[in-house]
Design a protein around this motif. Structure first.
Motif, PDB file in Angstrom:
ATOM      1  N   ALA A  27       0.837  -1.197   0.000  1.00 30.15           N
ATOM      2  CA  ALA A  27       0.000   0.000   0.000  1.00 30.15           C
ATOM      3  C   ALA A  27       0.877   1.254   0.000  1.00 30.15           C
ATOM      4  O   ALA A  27       1.860   1.340   0.737  1.00 30.15           O
ATOM      5  CB  ALA A  27      -0.914   0.013   1.222  1.00 30.15           C
ATOM      6  N   VAL A  28       0.506   2.201  -0.841  1.00 31.53           N
ATOM      7  CA  VAL A  28       1.140   3.522  -0.902  1.00 31.53           C
ATOM      8  C   VAL A  28      -0.001   4.533  -0.859  1.00 31.53           C
ATOM      9  O   VAL A  28      -1.062   4.303  -1.445  1.00 31.53           O
ATOM     10  CB  VAL A  28       1.973   3.689  -2.194  1.00 31.53           C
ATOM     11  CG1 VAL A  28       2.580   5.074  -2.274  1.00 31.53           C
ATOM     12  CG2 VAL A  28       3.053   2.616  -2.286  1.00 31.53           C
ATOM     13  N   ALA A  29       0.225   5.640  -0.155  1.00 33.55           N
ATOM     14  CA  ALA A  29      -0.852   6.616  -0.025  1.00 33.55           C
ATOM     15  C   ALA A  29      -0.314   8.034  -0.151  1.00 33.55           C
ATOM     16  O   ALA A  29       0.816   8.317   0.244  1.00 33.55           O
ATOM     17  CB  ALA A  29      -1.550   6.452   1.320  1.00 33.55           C
ATOM     18  N   GLY A  30      -1.141   8.896  -0.702  1.00 36.46           N
ATOM     19  CA  GLY A  30      -0.802  10.303  -0.843  1.00 36.46           C
ATOM     20  C   GLY A  30      -1.941  11.171  -0.355  1.00 36.46           C
ATOM     21  O   GLY A  30      -3.095  10.735  -0.328  1.00 36.46           O
ATOM     22  N   THR A  31      -1.592  12.404   0.011  1.00 36.87           N
ATOM     23  CA  THR A  31      -2.585  13.339   0.518  1.00 36.87           C
ATOM     24  C   THR A  31      -2.469  14.680  -0.180  1.00 36.87           C
ATOM     25  O   THR A  31      -1.374  15.246  -0.269  1.00 36.87           O
ATOM     26  CB  THR A  31      -2.397  13.575   2.032  1.00 36.87           C
ATOM     27  OG1 THR A  31      -2.481  12.328   2.711  1.00 36.87           O
ATOM     28  CG2 THR A  31      -3.460  14.526   2.575  1.00 36.87           C
TER      29      THR A  31
ATOM     30  N   PHE B 107       2.604  15.509  -4.303  1.00 39.05           N
ATOM     31  CA  PHE B 107       1.823  15.709  -3.097  1.00 39.05           C
ATOM     32  C   PHE B 107       2.430  14.766  -2.057  1.00 39.05           C
ATOM     33  O   PHE B 107       2.945  13.707  -2.412  1.00 39.05           O
ATOM     34  CB  PHE B 107       0.348  15.362  -3.343  1.00 39.05           C
ATOM     35  CG  PHE B 107      -0.295  16.235  -4.392  1.00 39.05           C
ATOM     36  CD1 PHE B 107      -0.585  17.570  -4.135  1.00 39.05           C
ATOM     37  CD2 PHE B 107      -0.607  15.719  -5.645  1.00 39.05           C
ATOM     38  CE1 PHE B 107      -1.178  18.368  -5.104  1.00 39.05           C
ATOM     39  CE2 PHE B 107      -1.193  16.516  -6.621  1.00 39.05           C
ATOM     40  CZ  PHE B 107      -1.477  17.847  -6.341  1.00 39.05           C
ATOM     41  N   PRO B 108       2.400  15.121  -0.767  1.00 37.03           N
ATOM     42  CA  PRO B 108       2.997  14.252   0.243  1.00 37.03           C
ATOM     43  C   PRO B 108       2.457  12.827   0.130  1.00 37.03           C
ATOM     44  O   PRO B 108       1.243  12.611   0.032  1.00 37.03           O
ATOM     45  CB  PRO B 108       2.584  14.913   1.561  1.00 37.03           C
ATOM     46  CG  PRO B 108       2.420  16.368   1.199  1.00 37.03           C
ATOM     47  CD  PRO B 108       1.837  16.347  -0.192  1.00 37.03           C
ATOM     48  N   ALA B 109       3.383  11.857   0.158  1.00 35.34           N
ATOM     49  CA  ALA B 109       2.989  10.460  -0.040  1.00 35.34           C
ATOM     50  C   ALA B 109       4.084   9.526   0.443  1.00 35.34           C
ATOM     51  O   ALA B 109       5.232   9.935   0.622  1.00 35.34           O
ATOM     52  CB  ALA B 109       2.715  10.207  -1.524  1.00 35.34           C
ATOM     53  N   GLY B 110       3.706   8.263   0.590  1.00 38.08           N
ATOM     54  CA  GLY B 110       4.694   7.255   0.949  1.00 38.08           C
ATOM     55  C   GLY B 110       4.036   5.911   1.188  1.00 38.08           C
ATOM     56  O   GLY B 110       2.817   5.767   1.169  1.00 38.08           O
ATOM     57  N   SER B 111       4.880   4.928   1.419  1.00 37.61           N
ATOM     58  CA  SER B 111       4.422   3.553   1.622  1.00 37.61           C
ATOM     59  C   SER B 111       3.870   3.340   3.020  1.00 37.61           C
ATOM     60  O   SER B 111       4.373   3.900   3.996  1.00 37.61           O
ATOM     61  CB  SER B 111       5.582   2.580   1.403  1.00 37.61           C
ATOM     62  OG  SER B 111       5.988   2.597   0.070  1.00 37.61           O
TER      63      SER B 111
ATOM     64  N   ALA C 254      -1.137   5.503   6.731  1.00 40.42           N
ATOM     65  CA  ALA C 254       0.102   5.934   6.075  1.00 40.42           C
ATOM     66  C   ALA C 254      -0.021   7.357   5.543  1.00 40.42           C
ATOM     67  O   ALA C 254       0.921   8.143   5.649  1.00 40.42           O
ATOM     68  CB  ALA C 254       0.463   4.970   4.948  1.00 40.42           C
ATOM     69  N   ALA C 255      -1.168   7.693   4.978  1.00 40.11           N
ATOM     70  CA  ALA C 255      -1.372   9.044   4.443  1.00 40.11           C
ATOM     71  C   ALA C 255      -1.252  10.091   5.553  1.00 40.11           C
ATOM     72  O   ALA C 255      -0.581  11.112   5.381  1.00 40.11           O
ATOM     73  CB  ALA C 255      -2.729   9.139   3.751  1.00 40.11           C
TER      74      ALA C 255
END
Length: 173
Positions: free
Chosen positions: A35-39, A65-69, A79-80
């Protein structure tokens, strides 16, 4: 970002498969995803937060945009929230997040969220992750994407998610 960072493995539907994988380790299992998520953070005035990747990261000095695993044990929502806080110093409540959609990558399930902030949002940037940050109009974010100024993974993500993202941003103003 750490070499000993562990990610939960998921199937294409996002369901946990009961295994983890170390970031950067060889032998990625066939059919597995992490899973990877961005905000996309939106202020009341409608401006959105964009960050410029550190020169030490992959895709250096490109916008995103800020994001990561997601780390093992985290949902993409968790994570977001964490990545936004770590990269920008912005602490938000998970309840403020609105899901935009999911983009399926080769080894990742990328989930994008929008959160609405107040008028003033003080940033504390993590210099290892972020070189600079700017609050920009949605049209400027779109221009940067279409001009190829964003980190490469964002190109295909936004190609699929932009219409819904623009709609959610508009609803959050």
């Amino acid at each position: 970002m750490s070499a000993d960072e562990l990610w939960d493995l998921r199937d294409i539907r996002g369901k946990l498969v009961g295994r983890t994988h170390a970031r950067g380790a060889a032998d990625w299992p066939d059919g597995a995803f992490h899973a990877v998520a961005g905000t996309v953070a939106v202020r009341r005035d409608g401006l959105v937060l964009m960050t410029l990747r550190s020169s030490m990261k992959d895709h250096p000095l490109t916008w995103e945009f800020p994001a990561g695993s997601a780390l093992a044990g985290e949902s993409s929502l968790d994570a977001a929230v964490r990545e936004l806080r770590e990269e920008t110093g912005l602490s938000i409540d998970a309840d403020s997040m609105v899901a935009v959609g999911r983009f399926i990558e080769t080894r990742a399930l990328f989930d994008l969220f929008v959160t609405r902030l107040g008028d003033h949002a003080d940033l504390v940037l993590d210099g290892d992750e972020v070189a600079e940050a700017e609050w920009v109009a949605v049209e400027e974010a779109c221009r940067r994407w279409r001009a190829g100024l964003m980190a490469a993974p964002w190109e295909s993500r936004l190609a699929q998610l932009w219409p819904r993202l623009a709609e959610v941003i508009d609803q959050s103003r």
